[in-house]
Design a protein around this motif. Structure first.
Motif, PDB file in Angstrom:
ATOM      1  N   LYS A 120      66.963  31.870 142.400  1.00  0.00           N
ATOM      2  CA  LYS A 120      67.186  32.380 141.143  1.00  0.00           C
ATOM      3  C   LYS A 120      65.273  33.044 142.116  1.00  0.00           C
ATOM      4  CE  LYS A 120      67.863  32.665 136.991  1.00  0.00           C
ATOM      5  NZ  LYS A 120      68.564  33.690 136.104  1.00  0.00           N
ATOM      6  N   ALA A 121      64.878  32.107 143.015  1.00  0.00           N
ATOM      7  CA  ALA A 121      63.351  32.173 142.818  1.00  0.00           C
ATOM      8  C   ALA A 121      63.247  33.615 144.093  1.00  0.00           C
ATOM      9  CB  ALA A 121      62.767  30.985 143.944  1.00  0.00           C
ATOM     10  N   SER A 122      64.514  33.665 145.230  1.00  0.00           N
ATOM     11  CA  SER A 122      65.169  34.538 146.295  1.00  0.00           C
ATOM     12  C   SER A 122      65.412  35.955 145.192  1.00  0.00           C
ATOM     13  CB  SER A 122      66.880  33.989 146.652  1.00  0.00           C
ATOM     14  OG  SER A 122      65.684  33.194 147.729  1.00  0.00           O
ATOM     15  N   GLY A 123      64.947  36.253 143.081  1.00  0.00           N
ATOM     16  CA  GLY A 123      65.637  37.110 143.568  1.00  0.00           C
ATOM     17  C   GLY A 123      67.334  37.517 143.229  1.00  0.00           C
ATOM     18  N   HIS A 124      68.097  36.140 143.010  1.00  0.00           N
ATOM     19  CA  HIS A 124      69.518  36.433 143.071  1.00  0.00           C
ATOM     20  C   HIS A 124      70.279  36.332 141.402  1.00  0.00           C
ATOM     21  CE1 HIS A 124      70.555  36.789 147.155  1.00  0.00           C
ATOM     22  NE2 HIS A 124      69.386  35.783 147.120  1.00  0.00           N
ATOM     23  N   LYS A 125      71.390  37.202 141.142  1.00  0.00           N
ATOM     24  CA  LYS A 125      71.772  37.093 139.594  1.00  0.00           C
ATOM     25  C   LYS A 125      72.987  35.782 139.683  1.00  0.00           C
ATOM     26  CE  LYS A 125      71.244  41.327 137.447  1.00  0.00           C
ATOM     27  NZ  LYS A 125      71.195  42.887 136.571  1.00  0.00           N
ATOM     28  N   LEU A 126      72.708  34.883 138.851  1.00  0.00           N
ATOM     29  CA  LEU A 126      73.696  34.195 139.151  1.00  0.00           C
ATOM     30  C   LEU A 126      74.685  34.142 137.372  1.00  0.00           C
ATOM     31  CD1 LEU A 126      72.030  31.385 139.483  1.00  0.00           C
ATOM     32  CD2 LEU A 126      71.912  32.530 141.289  1.00  0.00           C
ATOM     33  N   GLY A 127      75.661  34.151 137.992  1.00  0.00           N
ATOM     34  CA  GLY A 127      77.366  34.027 136.545  1.00  0.00           C
ATOM     35  C   GLY A 127      77.742  32.872 136.646  1.00  0.00           C
ATOM     36  N   LEU A 128      78.380  32.692 135.886  1.00  0.00           N
ATOM     37  CA  LEU A 128      79.626  31.611 135.305  1.00  0.00           C
ATOM     38  C   LEU A 128      80.408  32.064 135.312  1.00  0.00           C
ATOM     39  CD1 LEU A 128      79.561  27.718 136.192  1.00  0.00           C
ATOM     40  CD2 LEU A 128      79.333  28.597 133.653  1.00  0.00           C
ATOM     41  N   CYS A 129      81.390  31.646 135.880  1.00  0.00           N
ATOM     42  CA  CYS A 129      83.075  32.446 135.327  1.00  0.00           C
ATOM     43  C   CYS A 129      84.098  30.748 135.353  1.00  0.00           C
ATOM     44  CB  CYS A 129      83.284  33.634 136.774  1.00  0.00           C
ATOM     45  SG  CYS A 129      85.334  33.691 135.713  1.00  0.00           S
ATOM     46  N   THR A 130      84.250  30.543 134.004  1.00  0.00           N
ATOM     47  CA  THR A 130      85.470  29.291 134.046  1.00  0.00           C
ATOM     48  C   THR A 130      85.974  29.469 133.294  1.00  0.00           C
ATOM     49  OG1 THR A 130      84.953  27.071 133.075  1.00  0.00           O
ATOM     50  CG2 THR A 130      83.012  28.439 132.438  1.00  0.00           C
ATOM     51  N   ASN A 131      87.927  29.422 133.745  1.00  0.00           N
ATOM     52  CA  ASN A 131      88.381  28.627 132.483  1.00  0.00           C
ATOM     53  C   ASN A 131      88.070  27.832 131.191  1.00  0.00           C
ATOM     54  OD1 ASN A 131      90.511  30.822 132.783  1.00  0.00           O
ATOM     55  ND2 ASN A 131      91.450  29.273 135.000  1.00  0.00           N
ATOM     56  N   LYS A 132      86.974  26.706 131.551  1.00  0.00           N
ATOM     57  CA  LYS A 132      86.408  25.753 130.245  1.00  0.00           C
ATOM     58  C   LYS A 132      86.248  26.686 129.110  1.00  0.00           C
ATOM     59  CE  LYS A 132      84.003  22.266 129.888  1.00  0.00           C
ATOM     60  NZ  LYS A 132      84.311  21.439 131.132  1.00  0.00           N
TER      61      LYS A 132
END
Length: 222
Positions: A99-111
């Motif tokens: 996050k500090a490096s500026g990346h976007k984070l996503g979550l993709c789960t079958n839960k």
């Protein structure tokens, strides 16, 4: 760059929670509980598949009505089963660095959506992710590529690295045409050499280096 994560077996070990729920359901049916090893081998393709595997493992005839009843009971308890889940080593630090490096984070789960949201809240992960796609939100599930592609779309598109732990995740990445980093300490059943992957890692302190390599590879391809 976007980094999209699987959840169970990748970021958290939720098998003890799932085991507790399945034990409650099976006890009511007069059946012995699943072992942790069984649970870890059953997860990855969504709760409906897990319930089918649980029924088969304990000799419960799977009629549509029986599956629907057990699945409904399972979900009713599963959405509150968050107390036993733990992060894999280094995950929280990796979030902070990325996050500090500026990346976007996503979550993709079958839960399923409600249990996924519950565990995200419980473990303080809601602010981490810029996009979340979980089971039931669209009419598809991994290893079909749609969930991953939708997550990338919700992140705004662009270069993406997918991070997962299982055969399902590897196949999802392959079908979506997305580079894949395989976390080897999760719920994988097959040898690593049998799973298509671009990177392997066994601790999340390696992930920042993998992301840099993925960025460099993407830049070189342009």
């Amino acid at each position: 760059m976007n980094i999209v994560f699987d959840l169970d077996g990748t970021l958290i070990d939720s098998a003890p929670d799932i085991q507790a729920v399945s034990a409650s359901i099976l006890q009511k049916l007069g059946k012995p509980p699943l072992t942790l090893e069984e649970v870890r081998s059953f997860v990855g393709e969504g709760a409906k598949v897990l319930v089918s595997r649980m029924m088969a493992a304990r000799g419960i005839e799977e009629t549509p009505d029986a599956h629907a009843k057990i699945y409904g009971d399972f979900l009713a308890e599963y959405q509150f089963a968050v107390d036993k889940a733990v992060f894999y080593p280094g995950v929280v630090d990796a979030f902070a660095v990325l996050k500090a490096s500026g990346h976007k984070l996503g979550l993709c789960t079958n839960k399923p959506q409600e249990p996924a949201r519950a565990v995200l809240r419980h473990m303080g992960m809601e602010p981490v992710f810029d996009a979340v796609i979980s089971g039931g939100m669209i009419d598809s599930h991994k290893p079909e590529p749609d969930m991953l592609l939708r997550t990338i779309e919700d992140l705004g598109g662009g270069a993406t690295l997918y991070v997962g732990d299982s055969e399902t995740d590897a196949e999802t990445a392959r079908r979506a045409g997305v580079p894949f980093a395989l976390y080897t300490e999760g719920y994988r059943k097959s040898p690593v050499e049998d799973l298509p992957h671009d990177w392997l890692f066994d601790h999340f302190d390696r992930l920042q280096e993998i992301v840099k390599e993925a960025q460099a590879r993407q830049t070189a391809a342009q």
